[in-house]
Design a protein around this motif. Sequence first.
Motif, PDB file in Angstrom:
ATOM      1  N   UNK A 148       0.809  -1.219   0.000  1.00  0.00           N
ATOM      2  CA  UNK A 148       0.000   0.000   0.000  1.00  0.00           C
ATOM      3  C   UNK A 148       0.844   1.271   0.000  1.00  0.00           C
ATOM      4  N   UNK A 149       2.177   1.127  -0.051  1.00  0.00           N
ATOM      5  CA  UNK A 149       3.127   2.253  -0.124  1.00  0.00           C
ATOM      6  C   UNK A 149       3.091   3.149   1.109  1.00  0.00           C
ATOM      7  N   UNK A 150       2.567   2.655   2.227  1.00  0.00           N
ATOM      8  CA  UNK A 150       2.501   3.463   3.445  1.00  0.00           C
ATOM      9  C   UNK A 150       3.701   3.252   4.361  1.00  0.00           C
ATOM     10  N   UNK A 151       4.410   2.144   4.195  1.00  0.00           N
ATOM     11  CA  UNK A 151       5.544   1.837   5.054  1.00  0.00           C
ATOM     12  C   UNK A 151       6.654   1.175   4.243  1.00  0.00           C
ATOM     13  N   UNK A 152       7.860   1.298   4.758  1.00  0.00           N
ATOM     14  CA  UNK A 152       8.995   0.611   4.163  1.00  0.00           C
ATOM     15  C   UNK A 152       9.755  -0.097   5.284  1.00  0.00           C
ATOM     16  N   UNK A 153      10.184  -1.327   5.017  1.00  0.00           N
ATOM     17  CA  UNK A 153      10.889  -2.135   6.016  1.00  0.00           C
ATOM     18  C   UNK A 153      12.341  -2.324   5.597  1.00  0.00           C
ATOM     19  N   UNK A 154      13.236  -2.326   6.583  1.00  0.00           N
ATOM     20  CA  UNK A 154      14.658  -2.522   6.316  1.00  0.00           C
ATOM     21  C   UNK A 154      15.316  -3.129   7.546  1.00  0.00           C
ATOM     22  N   UNK A 155      16.566  -3.547   7.378  1.00  0.00           N
ATOM     23  CA  UNK A 155      17.334  -4.144   8.471  1.00  0.00           C
ATOM     24  C   UNK A 155      18.367  -3.142   8.951  1.00  0.00           C
ATOM     25  N   UNK A 156      18.434  -2.961  10.268  1.00  0.00           N
ATOM     26  CA  UNK A 156      19.424  -2.055  10.846  1.00  0.00           C
ATOM     27  C   UNK A 156      20.008  -2.628  12.122  1.00  0.00           C
ATOM     28  N   UNK A 157      21.140  -2.086  12.520  1.00  0.00           N
ATOM     29  CA  UNK A 157      21.786  -2.502  13.762  1.00  0.00           C
ATOM     30  C   UNK A 157      22.758  -1.402  14.196  1.00  0.00           C
ATOM     31  N   UNK A 207      16.342  11.458  15.077  1.00  0.00           N
ATOM     32  CA  UNK A 207      16.539  11.125  16.478  1.00  0.00           C
ATOM     33  C   UNK A 207      16.968   9.670  16.607  1.00  0.00           C
ATOM     34  N   UNK A 208      17.701   9.399  17.663  1.00  0.00           N
ATOM     35  CA  UNK A 208      18.160   8.035  17.908  1.00  0.00           C
ATOM     36  C   UNK A 208      16.990   7.157  18.326  1.00  0.00           C
ATOM     37  N   UNK A 209      17.050   5.910  17.909  1.00  0.00           N
ATOM     38  CA  UNK A 209      16.065   4.909  18.312  1.00  0.00           C
ATOM     39  C   UNK A 209      16.817   3.699  18.869  1.00  0.00           C
ATOM     40  N   UNK A 210      16.081   2.821  19.487  1.00  0.00           N
ATOM     41  CA  UNK A 210      16.683   1.618  20.057  1.00  0.00           C
ATOM     42  C   UNK A 210      17.432   0.843  18.975  1.00  0.00           C
ATOM     43  N   UNK A 211      18.720   0.590  19.221  1.00  0.00           N
ATOM     44  CA  UNK A 211      19.584  -0.055  18.236  1.00  0.00           C
ATOM     45  C   UNK A 211      20.304  -1.223  18.894  1.00  0.00           C
ATOM     46  N   UNK A 212      20.301  -2.371  18.247  1.00  0.00           N
ATOM     47  CA  UNK A 212      20.876  -3.583  18.826  1.00  0.00           C
ATOM     48  C   UNK A 212      22.141  -4.004  18.090  1.00  0.00           C
ATOM     49  N   UNK A 213      22.773  -5.036  18.613  1.00  0.00           N
ATOM     50  CA  UNK A 213      24.071  -5.468  18.096  1.00  0.00           C
ATOM     51  C   UNK A 213      23.961  -6.528  17.010  1.00  0.00           C
ATOM     52  N   UNK A 214      22.755  -6.970  16.701  1.00  0.00           N
ATOM     53  CA  UNK A 214      22.528  -7.860  15.557  1.00  0.00           C
ATOM     54  C   UNK A 214      21.414  -7.283  14.700  1.00  0.00           C
ATOM     55  N   UNK A 215      21.343  -7.731  13.482  1.00  0.00           N
ATOM     56  CA  UNK A 215      20.435  -7.158  12.493  1.00  0.00           C
ATOM     57  C   UNK A 215      18.974  -7.395  12.856  1.00  0.00           C
ATOM     58  N   UNK A 216      18.215  -6.299  12.991  1.00  0.00           N
ATOM     59  CA  UNK A 216      16.798  -6.343  13.335  1.00  0.00           C
ATOM     60  C   UNK A 216      15.983  -5.618  12.262  1.00  0.00           C
ATOM     61  N   UNK A 217      14.666  -5.849  12.256  1.00  0.00           N
ATOM     62  CA  UNK A 217      13.776  -5.246  11.264  1.00  0.00           C
ATOM     63  C   UNK A 217      13.208  -3.941  11.796  1.00  0.00           C
ATOM     64  N   UNK A 218      13.322  -2.882  10.985  1.00  0.00           N
ATOM     65  CA  UNK A 218      12.748  -1.566  11.290  1.00  0.00           C
ATOM     66  C   UNK A 218      11.707  -1.227  10.234  1.00  0.00           C
ATOM     67  N   UNK A 219      10.766  -0.366  10.620  1.00  0.00           N
ATOM     68  CA  UNK A 219       9.740   0.116   9.699  1.00  0.00           C
ATOM     69  C   UNK A 219       9.585   1.615   9.893  1.00  0.00           C
ATOM     70  N   UNK A 220       9.422   2.350   8.797  1.00  0.00           N
ATOM     71  CA  UNK A 220       9.111   3.771   8.890  1.00  0.00           C
ATOM     72  C   UNK A 220       8.028   4.106   7.881  1.00  0.00           C
TER      73      UNK A 220
END
Length: 437
Positions: A148-157, A207-220
């Motif tokens: 639906x083009x409302x969100x995008x998901x990616x991996x961050x750490x 702004x900073x968000x919770x960030x972990x030491x292994x690859x996790x899924x984020x959405x914006x």
Amino acid sequence: MRRFLFLPMRIITIFFIIGCVILTSCQKGIFESPTVSPASLRDVPALRLNYRFESDVPAPPENAETAKTEERNAAVQADFDQNRPQEILDKTVGSLDKQRVLAVYHRIDDLQAEFRLDMYSADGKLLKRITYDGMAVHFPDTIVWSPDSKNVAFVGMLRALNPQPTVAPGQTENEQNTSTDAAPDTNTNVNSENPAAAATPQIEEPQAVLTMRTEQIYVCGADGDNLKLLTQNEGLIYFYFVWSPDSSMLAALAATIQEWRYWQFQADTKGETFLPSGRPRLVETNGRERRLDDNVTKVHPVWSPDSAKVAVAFDTQVRVYDAIGSAPTQAAIPLRNQLLISAQAFDQELARKEQGGNENAPPPNTDSNSNQAVSTLPDEASLVSFSPIIDLKWTENQMLYLQTGYVKSFKNEAENVRSYLRWHRLIFSPQPVALGK
């Protein structure tokens, strides 16, 4: 006397007729329509799916998503060329509605395989910086927009060798905003020597968000806002994910960091390209997560078009999981025997062609439900085309395609091997549900 006898006979006749009608309707209910079929497969639990296997069928039709080629947005590239000389644009990922473009880039002093994200409009206007200095985006090829083009998901750490403080896992959201400050961007959009760049408006730093030491899924969101961490399993590496067609959740693969390192070591030792395996999971946009299976697979999970189910392959078995409902079920569909029989027929056809048969004849279509003259299963070692399932495509609610084949990928691409790639399919139908159940 006759009148007295006539009245009961008339009553008896009426009751006889009524009894025949009732008996006929009961027989029809028992023998002609004892069950009722659900209106759609969405209403059928995975555990109650019937299937028919068809081998060596034509390849599934490509849809717009699988057929598209990602081209770099020229307007975004121009902005980087003119206003961001210390940053290198690696790729752009456009939304399906063509209104937004995600810029994937890195700074010249960033480590290899660590990226940053900004959100642009389709005409090349920078809307928002998404990732702060302490976060690194990994696996850029897995970045995917929701349908639906409302969100995008990616991996961050957590970014490696990051001098800035990061958010501790135990901090609250308010503490994150007050205790962690992102460093100012070393390369803003304002360049005093470039009048056009000077006219570019200042963009608020992320702004900073919770960030972990292994690859996790984020959405914006589509404007680069509402960045949030979906998975919070430090020690797991999420390396693949796909949106459900209704944009409500993701099907993902994840492995432990210990497994990842071991498999990578094995691949490096053999000179092979590292292709990770993982356990399938469902991740909802509210952060709720469900592990679907304890077994690992390299085959990427696929969604049914109605977003009700997920299919995953393990060697020669397909498993289907319910993604909706309060009591989800799963079904295992073992296909080893069907694949052995179809491989035998395929090998025989190849041998016939090599002996001077019709070269243009297509391979036989073997229906596993048909009556075949097979007394014993063929020996796996004697078959050249018998291979595990390597790919899945769910094109219609009732039709799941599966590809088998032998694939070996090496760091030296000249050594890559791909052979006996064959498509098969499962045709689903609902099991009838007994009336009153």
